[in-house]
Design a protein around this motif. Sequence first.
Motif, PDB file in Angstrom:
ATOM      1  N   GLY A  20     -12.216  -9.896 -24.606  1.00  0.00           N
ATOM      2  CA  GLY A  20     -11.366  -8.704 -24.586  1.00  0.00           C
ATOM      3  C   GLY A  20     -12.021  -7.450 -25.124  1.00  0.00           C
ATOM      4  O   GLY A  20     -11.389  -6.395 -25.203  1.00  0.00           O
ATOM      5  N   LYS A  21     -13.312  -7.504 -25.456  1.00  0.00           N
ATOM      6  CA  LYS A  21     -13.971  -6.351 -26.073  1.00  0.00           C
ATOM      7  C   LYS A  21     -14.091  -5.163 -25.117  1.00  0.00           C
ATOM      8  O   LYS A  21     -13.825  -4.020 -25.508  1.00  0.00           O
ATOM      9  N   SER A  22     -14.478  -5.410 -23.862  1.00  0.00           N
ATOM     10  CA  SER A  22     -14.589  -4.312 -22.895  1.00  0.00           C
ATOM     11  C   SER A  22     -13.213  -3.769 -22.521  1.00  0.00           C
ATOM     12  O   SER A  22     -13.054  -2.568 -22.288  1.00  0.00           O
ATOM     13  N   THR A  23     -12.222  -4.655 -22.474  1.00  0.00           N
ATOM     14  CA  THR A  23     -10.845  -4.210 -22.196  1.00  0.00           C
ATOM     15  C   THR A  23     -10.382  -3.246 -23.273  1.00  0.00           C
ATOM     16  O   THR A  23      -9.800  -2.198 -22.980  1.00  0.00           O
ATOM     17  N   LEU A  24     -10.662  -3.566 -24.532  1.00  0.00           N
ATOM     18  CA  LEU A  24     -10.290  -2.684 -25.637  1.00  0.00           C
ATOM     19  C   LEU A  24     -10.999  -1.340 -25.517  1.00  0.00           C
ATOM     20  O   LEU A  24     -10.386  -0.282 -25.719  1.00  0.00           O
ATOM     21  N   LEU A  25     -12.280  -1.359 -25.181  1.00  0.00           N
ATOM     22  CA  LEU A  25     -13.041  -0.121 -25.030  1.00  0.00           C
ATOM     23  C   LEU A  25     -12.458   0.741 -23.915  1.00  0.00           C
ATOM     24  O   LEU A  25     -12.311   1.965 -24.063  1.00  0.00           O
ATOM     25  N   ARG A  26     -12.107   0.123 -22.803  1.00  0.00           N
ATOM     26  CA  ARG A  26     -11.550   0.863 -21.669  1.00  0.00           C
ATOM     27  C   ARG A  26     -10.158   1.415 -21.990  1.00  0.00           C
ATOM     28  O   ARG A  26      -9.765   2.448 -21.463  1.00  0.00           O
ATOM     29  N   MET A  27      -9.436   0.753 -22.866  1.00  0.00           N
ATOM     30  CA  MET A  27      -8.146   1.273 -23.289  1.00  0.00           C
ATOM     31  C   MET A  27      -8.315   2.513 -24.167  1.00  0.00           C
ATOM     32  O   MET A  27      -7.534   3.466 -24.079  1.00  0.00           O
ATOM     33  N   PRO A  81      -1.597 -12.700 -21.220  1.00  0.00           N
ATOM     34  CA  PRO A  81      -2.038 -11.838 -22.317  1.00  0.00           C
ATOM     35  C   PRO A  81      -3.554 -11.881 -22.488  1.00  0.00           C
ATOM     36  O   PRO A  81      -4.171 -12.937 -22.383  1.00  0.00           O
ATOM     37  N   THR A  82      -4.138 -10.711 -22.749  1.00  0.00           N
ATOM     38  CA  THR A  82      -5.584 -10.603 -22.952  1.00  0.00           C
ATOM     39  C   THR A  82      -5.920 -10.207 -24.382  1.00  0.00           C
ATOM     40  O   THR A  82      -6.828 -10.766 -24.999  1.00  0.00           O
ATOM     41  N   LEU A  83      -5.183  -9.240 -24.922  1.00  0.00           N
ATOM     42  CA  LEU A  83      -5.339  -8.824 -26.312  1.00  0.00           C
ATOM     43  C   LEU A  83      -4.037  -9.102 -27.044  1.00  0.00           C
ATOM     44  O   LEU A  83      -2.960  -8.775 -26.542  1.00  0.00           O
ATOM     45  N   HIS A  84      -4.144  -9.678 -28.239  1.00  0.00           N
ATOM     46  CA  HIS A  84      -2.953 -10.213 -28.914  1.00  0.00           C
ATOM     47  C   HIS A  84      -2.578  -9.461 -30.181  1.00  0.00           C
ATOM     48  O   HIS A  84      -2.240 -10.056 -31.191  1.00  0.00           O
ATOM     49  N   GLY A  85      -2.665  -8.149 -30.151  1.00  0.00           N
ATOM     50  CA  GLY A  85      -2.288  -7.367 -31.319  1.00  0.00           C
ATOM     51  C   GLY A  85      -3.498  -6.989 -32.150  1.00  0.00           C
ATOM     52  O   GLY A  85      -3.827  -7.662 -33.119  1.00  0.00           O
ATOM     53  N   ILE A  86      -4.168  -5.910 -31.773  1.00  0.00           N
ATOM     54  CA  ILE A  86      -5.401  -5.482 -32.428  1.00  0.00           C
ATOM     55  C   ILE A  86      -5.089  -4.327 -33.381  1.00  0.00           C
ATOM     56  O   ILE A  86      -4.472  -3.333 -32.989  1.00  0.00           O
ATOM     57  N   ASP A  87      -5.527  -4.467 -34.624  1.00  0.00           N
ATOM     58  CA  ASP A  87      -5.402  -3.409 -35.630  1.00  0.00           C
ATOM     59  C   ASP A  87      -6.787  -3.093 -36.171  1.00  0.00           C
ATOM     60  O   ASP A  87      -7.423  -3.935 -36.813  1.00  0.00           O
ATOM     61  N   LYS A 144     -11.301 -14.541 -28.077  1.00  0.00           N
ATOM     62  CA  LYS A 144     -10.049 -14.880 -27.401  1.00  0.00           C
ATOM     63  C   LYS A 144      -8.941 -13.854 -27.646  1.00  0.00           C
ATOM     64  O   LYS A 144      -7.800 -14.190 -27.924  1.00  0.00           O
ATOM     65  N   GLY A 145      -9.309 -12.575 -27.548  1.00  0.00           N
ATOM     66  CA  GLY A 145      -8.322 -11.512 -27.656  1.00  0.00           C
ATOM     67  C   GLY A 145      -7.882 -11.181 -29.055  1.00  0.00           C
ATOM     68  O   GLY A 145      -6.923 -10.421 -29.242  1.00  0.00           O
ATOM     69  N   LEU A 146      -8.569 -11.720 -30.057  1.00  0.00           N
ATOM     70  CA  LEU A 146      -8.226 -11.467 -31.455  1.00  0.00           C
ATOM     71  C   LEU A 146      -9.458 -10.987 -32.213  1.00  0.00           C
ATOM     72  O   LEU A 146     -10.595 -11.296 -31.835  1.00  0.00           O
ATOM     73  N   VAL A 147      -9.231 -10.260 -33.298  1.00  0.00           N
ATOM     74  CA  VAL A 147     -10.313  -9.854 -34.187  1.00  0.00           C
ATOM     75  C   VAL A 147     -10.531 -10.960 -35.212  1.00  0.00           C
ATOM     76  O   VAL A 147      -9.625 -11.301 -35.972  1.00  0.00           O
ATOM     77  N   GLU A 148     -11.733 -11.535 -35.221  1.00  0.00           N
ATOM     78  CA  GLU A 148     -12.061 -12.602 -36.162  1.00  0.00           C
ATOM     79  C   GLU A 148     -12.476 -12.049 -37.520  1.00  0.00           C
ATOM     80  O   GLU A 148     -12.118 -12.600 -38.553  1.00  0.00           O
ATOM     81  N   GLN A 149     -13.263 -10.958 -37.516  1.00  0.00           N
ATOM     82  CA  GLN A 149     -13.761 -10.414 -38.776  1.00  0.00           C
ATOM     83  C   GLN A 149     -14.249  -8.991 -38.557  1.00  0.00           C
ATOM     84  O   GLN A 149     -14.781  -8.654 -37.494  1.00  0.00           O
ATOM     85  N   SER A 163      -3.477   0.464 -33.459  1.00  0.00           N
ATOM     86  CA  SER A 163      -2.361  -0.161 -34.162  1.00  0.00           C
ATOM     87  C   SER A 163      -1.596  -1.105 -33.250  1.00  0.00           C
ATOM     88  O   SER A 163      -1.004  -0.675 -32.246  1.00  0.00           O
ATOM     89  N   ALA A 164      -1.620  -2.399 -33.577  1.00  0.00           N
ATOM     90  CA  ALA A 164      -0.850  -3.442 -32.883  1.00  0.00           C
ATOM     91  C   ALA A 164      -1.004  -3.364 -31.365  1.00  0.00           C
ATOM     92  O   ALA A 164      -0.048  -3.541 -30.617  1.00  0.00           O
ATOM     93  N   VAL A 165      -2.223  -3.125 -30.905  1.00  0.00           N
ATOM     94  CA  VAL A 165      -2.473  -2.947 -29.469  1.00  0.00           C
ATOM     95  C   VAL A 165      -2.519  -4.294 -28.757  1.00  0.00           C
ATOM     96  O   VAL A 165      -3.212  -5.216 -29.183  1.00  0.00           O
TER      97      VAL A 165
END
Length: 376
Positions: free
Chosen positions: A41-48, A17-23, A209-214, A7-9
């Motif tokens: 930012g995909k590996s960064t999200l996984l590591r988080m 900034p690397t990730l810009h609000g991931i839901d 670029k740190g955002l979810v496209e689809q 939620s809003a990560v």
Amino acid sequence: MADIQISAVRKSYGKVPTLHGIDLAFASGEFVVILGPSGCGKSTLLRMIAGLEEITAGEIAINGRVVNRLEPRERGCAMVFQNYALYPHMTVAGNIGYALKVAGIPKAERLRRIEETAKIVGLSDYLNRKPAALSGGQRQRVAMARAIIREPSVFLFDEPLSNLDAKLRVTMRAEIRKLHQRLSATSIFVTHDQVEAMTLADKLVVMNKGLVEQVGQPLDIYHRPASIFVASFIGSPAMNLFDAEIDVGNACLTLAGAKLPIDSRIAARLGAGNITVGIRPEQCIVSPEAKGGVAIKVEFVEELGSGRVIHAELHGRPFAACVDEKMRVRPGDWIDLELPLAQLHVFDRESGRRIGVDLEPRAVAASAGRPAFETI
């Protein structure tokens, strides 16, 4: 198994900034693939999710429990890395069972679980070998076995097949998928390889670029990409993209040196102006002789055994079309190209987002035949 709620990560390194609000939300037992180019930012999200990176803002919850401040070992996750990270001085059995040894599991129980886990990944005959005596695929199996033996609720894969050769990657993809079906644990797999993504995923997340496209099922994303980025990133060869114009008064679409008549209501809905139009190479219609459509000159032919890909240039842009292996075509040949309206994808040129309109409904296209072209 476990469900995961993101939620809003956000993630920043200092002021960058690397990730810009991931839901995102992943259901229990899903196999999720996060796909994107290097640096998205995909590996960064996984590591988080694993707890190896701090969360700058937002929340990550596993099975309803917020894990932001939990240590990695407390989250119920097991991670498989790209570089295997095996202990070279230990045997396969020692590597697989090391986490149990640290946890103080009795030796008899530890050996039983090592043997069971080795059987799952096909390593029963290699338990006494050291990593140096194993192939790349066998080392990757050891890394997976080390994760499995912990009986986690969530498996995290960080580009685990990147170091393998092409043939072995195909084999390991199948093994990972079978392993998921057997264990039914929630799995998140990060890759930049679209073939891995399409073949493995129940749910596909495309990042840029740190955002979810689809987010969606692989085939849904392939057939209805939400943006120009997704359209160009998913598919091999990539989707052909053209600048185009809508002429409302004459109810036509102008692209690639041709005018394509479209329904006046669709033209009015799109409005006058510039758009970007795309078509998959396998959805183009080509013939050996130019007969009034758009003529293109073949630059080179890519032989794939089951078919061929023709590469050319169209209005200053690279163009690819798939043809049957029976079609005789050579570099320098001129061929006729037709672009079926029903197969064209329409995007807003400024935002890059998909415009939700079919230039010709599929049911109409099937009975109407090929579109009429007026070359300009």
